[in-house]
Design a protein around this motif. Structure first.
Motif, PDB file in Angstrom:
ATOM      1  N   ASP A 118       0.801  -1.226   0.000  1.00  0.00           N
ATOM      2  CA  ASP A 118       0.000   0.000   0.000  1.00  0.00           C
ATOM      3  C   ASP A 118       0.834   1.276   0.000  1.00  0.00           C
ATOM      4  O   ASP A 118       0.285   2.364  -0.167  1.00  0.00           O
ATOM      5  N   GLU A 119       2.132   1.168   0.182  1.00  0.00           N
ATOM      6  CA  GLU A 119       2.970   2.373   0.212  1.00  0.00           C
ATOM      7  C   GLU A 119       3.890   2.490  -0.996  1.00  0.00           C
ATOM      8  O   GLU A 119       4.646   3.453  -1.115  1.00  0.00           O
ATOM      9  N   ARG A 120       3.818   1.549  -1.930  1.00  0.00           N
ATOM     10  CA  ARG A 120       4.759   1.524  -3.055  1.00  0.00           C
ATOM     11  C   ARG A 120       4.703   2.773  -3.924  1.00  0.00           C
ATOM     12  O   ARG A 120       5.729   3.301  -4.319  1.00  0.00           O
ATOM     13  N   GLY A 121       3.523   3.239  -4.243  1.00  0.00           N
ATOM     14  CA  GLY A 121       3.409   4.439  -5.078  1.00  0.00           C
ATOM     15  C   GLY A 121       4.035   5.655  -4.412  1.00  0.00           C
ATOM     16  O   GLY A 121       4.935   6.287  -4.981  1.00  0.00           O
ATOM     17  N   PRO A 122       3.575   5.997  -3.197  1.00  0.00           N
ATOM     18  CA  PRO A 122       4.186   7.145  -2.516  1.00  0.00           C
ATOM     19  C   PRO A 122       5.684   6.971  -2.264  1.00  0.00           C
ATOM     20  O   PRO A 122       6.441   7.941  -2.336  1.00  0.00           O
ATOM     21  N   VAL A 123       6.124   5.763  -2.003  1.00  0.00           N
ATOM     22  CA  VAL A 123       7.546   5.523  -1.776  1.00  0.00           C
ATOM     23  C   VAL A 123       8.341   5.764  -3.061  1.00  0.00           C
ATOM     24  O   VAL A 123       9.425   6.351  -3.019  1.00  0.00           O
ATOM     25  N   LEU A 124       7.804   5.354  -4.208  1.00  0.00           N
ATOM     26  CA  LEU A 124       8.501   5.625  -5.463  1.00  0.00           C
ATOM     27  C   LEU A 124       8.618   7.133  -5.687  1.00  0.00           C
ATOM     28  O   LEU A 124       9.697   7.630  -6.009  1.00  0.00           O
ATOM     29  N   VAL A 125       7.524   7.847  -5.493  1.00  0.00           N
ATOM     30  CA  VAL A 125       7.569   9.303  -5.674  1.00  0.00           C
ATOM     31  C   VAL A 125       8.566   9.922  -4.699  1.00  0.00           C
ATOM     32  O   VAL A 125       9.389  10.762  -5.081  1.00  0.00           O
ATOM     33  N   GLY A 126       8.534   9.494  -3.438  1.00  0.00           N
ATOM     34  CA  GLY A 126       9.483  10.009  -2.456  1.00  0.00           C
ATOM     35  C   GLY A 126      10.919   9.722  -2.848  1.00  0.00           C
ATOM     36  O   GLY A 126      11.796  10.585  -2.731  1.00  0.00           O
ATOM     37  N   ALA A 127      11.169   8.519  -3.345  1.00  0.00           N
ATOM     38  CA  ALA A 127      12.527   8.149  -3.752  1.00  0.00           C
ATOM     39  C   ALA A 127      12.984   8.974  -4.956  1.00  0.00           C
ATOM     40  O   ALA A 127      14.132   9.432  -4.999  1.00  0.00           O
ATOM     41  N   VAL A 128      12.092   9.179  -5.907  1.00  0.00           N
ATOM     42  CA  VAL A 128      12.443   9.971  -7.086  1.00  0.00           C
ATOM     43  C   VAL A 128      12.723  11.417  -6.683  1.00  0.00           C
ATOM     44  O   VAL A 128      13.726  12.006  -7.086  1.00  0.00           O
ATOM     45  N   LEU A 129      11.852  11.981  -5.856  1.00  0.00           N
ATOM     46  CA  LEU A 129      12.073  13.361  -5.421  1.00  0.00           C
ATOM     47  C   LEU A 129      13.330  13.468  -4.566  1.00  0.00           C
ATOM     48  O   LEU A 129      14.091  14.426  -4.691  1.00  0.00           O
ATOM     49  N   GLY A 130      13.574  12.479  -3.726  1.00  0.00           N
ATOM     50  CA  GLY A 130      14.801  12.472  -2.922  1.00  0.00           C
ATOM     51  C   GLY A 130      16.041  12.366  -3.782  1.00  0.00           C
ATOM     52  O   GLY A 130      17.070  12.983  -3.489  1.00  0.00           O
ATOM     53  N   ALA A 131      15.944  11.605  -4.876  1.00  0.00           N
ATOM     54  CA  ALA A 131      17.088  11.466  -5.783  1.00  0.00           C
ATOM     55  C   ALA A 131      17.474  12.804  -6.400  1.00  0.00           C
ATOM     56  O   ALA A 131      18.624  12.994  -6.805  1.00  0.00           O
ATOM     57  N   CYS A 132      16.542  13.720  -6.420  1.00  0.00           N
ATOM     58  CA  CYS A 132      16.848  15.056  -6.950  1.00  0.00           C
ATOM     59  C   CYS A 132      17.897  15.767  -6.104  1.00  0.00           C
ATOM     60  O   CYS A 132      18.468  16.769  -6.546  1.00  0.00           O
ATOM     61  N   ALA A 133      18.209  15.233  -4.931  1.00  0.00           N
ATOM     62  CA  ALA A 133      19.295  15.796  -4.120  1.00  0.00           C
ATOM     63  C   ALA A 133      20.605  15.764  -4.887  1.00  0.00           C
ATOM     64  O   ALA A 133      21.470  16.607  -4.680  1.00  0.00           O
ATOM     65  N   GLY A 134      20.746  14.819  -5.789  1.00  0.00           N
ATOM     66  CA  GLY A 134      21.950  14.727  -6.598  1.00  0.00           C
ATOM     67  C   GLY A 134      22.070  15.837  -7.628  1.00  0.00           C
ATOM     68  O   GLY A 134      23.155  16.088  -8.145  1.00  0.00           O
ATOM     69  N   LEU A 135      20.979  16.516  -7.904  1.00  0.00           N
ATOM     70  CA  LEU A 135      21.008  17.570  -8.916  1.00  0.00           C
ATOM     71  C   LEU A 135      21.825  18.769  -8.478  1.00  0.00           C
ATOM     72  O   LEU A 135      22.333  19.504  -9.312  1.00  0.00           O
ATOM     73  N   GLY A 136      21.969  18.945  -7.176  1.00  0.00           N
ATOM     74  CA  GLY A 136      22.793  20.036  -6.669  1.00  0.00           C
ATOM     75  C   GLY A 136      24.273  19.758  -6.826  1.00  0.00           C
ATOM     76  O   GLY A 136      25.099  20.632  -6.602  1.00  0.00           O
ATOM     77  N   SER A 137      24.613  18.545  -7.242  1.00  0.00           N
ATOM     78  CA  SER A 137      26.016  18.161  -7.412  1.00  0.00           C
ATOM     79  C   SER A 137      26.353  17.825  -8.854  1.00  0.00           C
ATOM     80  O   SER A 137      27.370  17.219  -9.125  1.00  0.00           O
ATOM     81  N   VAL A 138      25.462  18.185  -9.781  1.00  0.00           N
ATOM     82  CA  VAL A 138      25.702  17.874 -11.184  1.00  0.00           C
ATOM     83  C   VAL A 138      27.020  18.495 -11.611  1.00  0.00           C
ATOM     84  O   VAL A 138      27.338  19.625 -11.275  1.00  0.00           O
TER      85      VAL A 138
END
Length: 159
Positions: free
Chosen positions: A96-116
């Motif tokens: 029941d949490e897979r969808g929100p967890v995927l979105v959270g993981a994708v948005l969290g991965a954006c943390a790497g964008l500050g280090s491009v």
């Protein structure tokens, strides 16, 4: 002439937060998970992986079987560490949490964008994905506890 150091070129945590937040908001205004995923191509995700992860999102939010999709992501020749990590995170989430967890993981991965532009972007994206997924999964529980106990108790120094 002064020489620059790598840390002088990369933002600190606050700057990286602002960069990632601004990208997330910009992409969210477009209203598609796909835009967040395409943004992550700058930290190692391929366009094909972005498409597969979009499909994973559709399956996850429908509570459908994700095994074939995660296998396709993981078994792709030259699969990026980020795509495999996102698939693995979603697999380990509750049904029941897979969808929100995927979105959270994708948005969290954006943390790497500050280090491009640095070697740290892909690693920051991986760590950010885990952090974002944890927040997505745990935040509802933490919010309920804060409401039950009250904010003063939650923030208090006493046990």
């Amino acid at each position: 002439m002064a020489t620059s150091r790598a840390q002088d070129l990369c933002p600190g945590p606050g700057g990286a937060f602002r960069i990632a937040r601004d990208f997330v908001v910009e992409d969210a205004a477009l209203g598609r998970l796909r835009h967040h995923l395409l943004r992550l191509t700058t930290v190692g995700l391929s366009r094909d992986e972005a498409e597969d992860l979009g499909e994973l999102g559709r399956l996850a939010f429908r509570s459908s079987d994700i095994a074939g999709c995660t296998r396709r992501i993981r078994d792709r020749a030259g699969a990026s560490r980020l795509a495999v990590a996102l698939a693995d995170i979603v697999e380990h989430a509750g049904q029941d949490e897979r969808g929100p967890v995927l979105v959270g993981a994708v948005l969290g991965a954006c943390a790497g964008l500050g280090s491009v532009g640095s070697d740290e972007g892909a690693s920051a994206a991986l760590l950010g994905a885990v952090g974002g997924a944890v927040v997505a999964a745990a935040r509802p529980f933490v919010d309920r506890r804060m409401q039950q106990e009250g904010l003063a108790v939650y923030l208090g120094a006493e046990d």
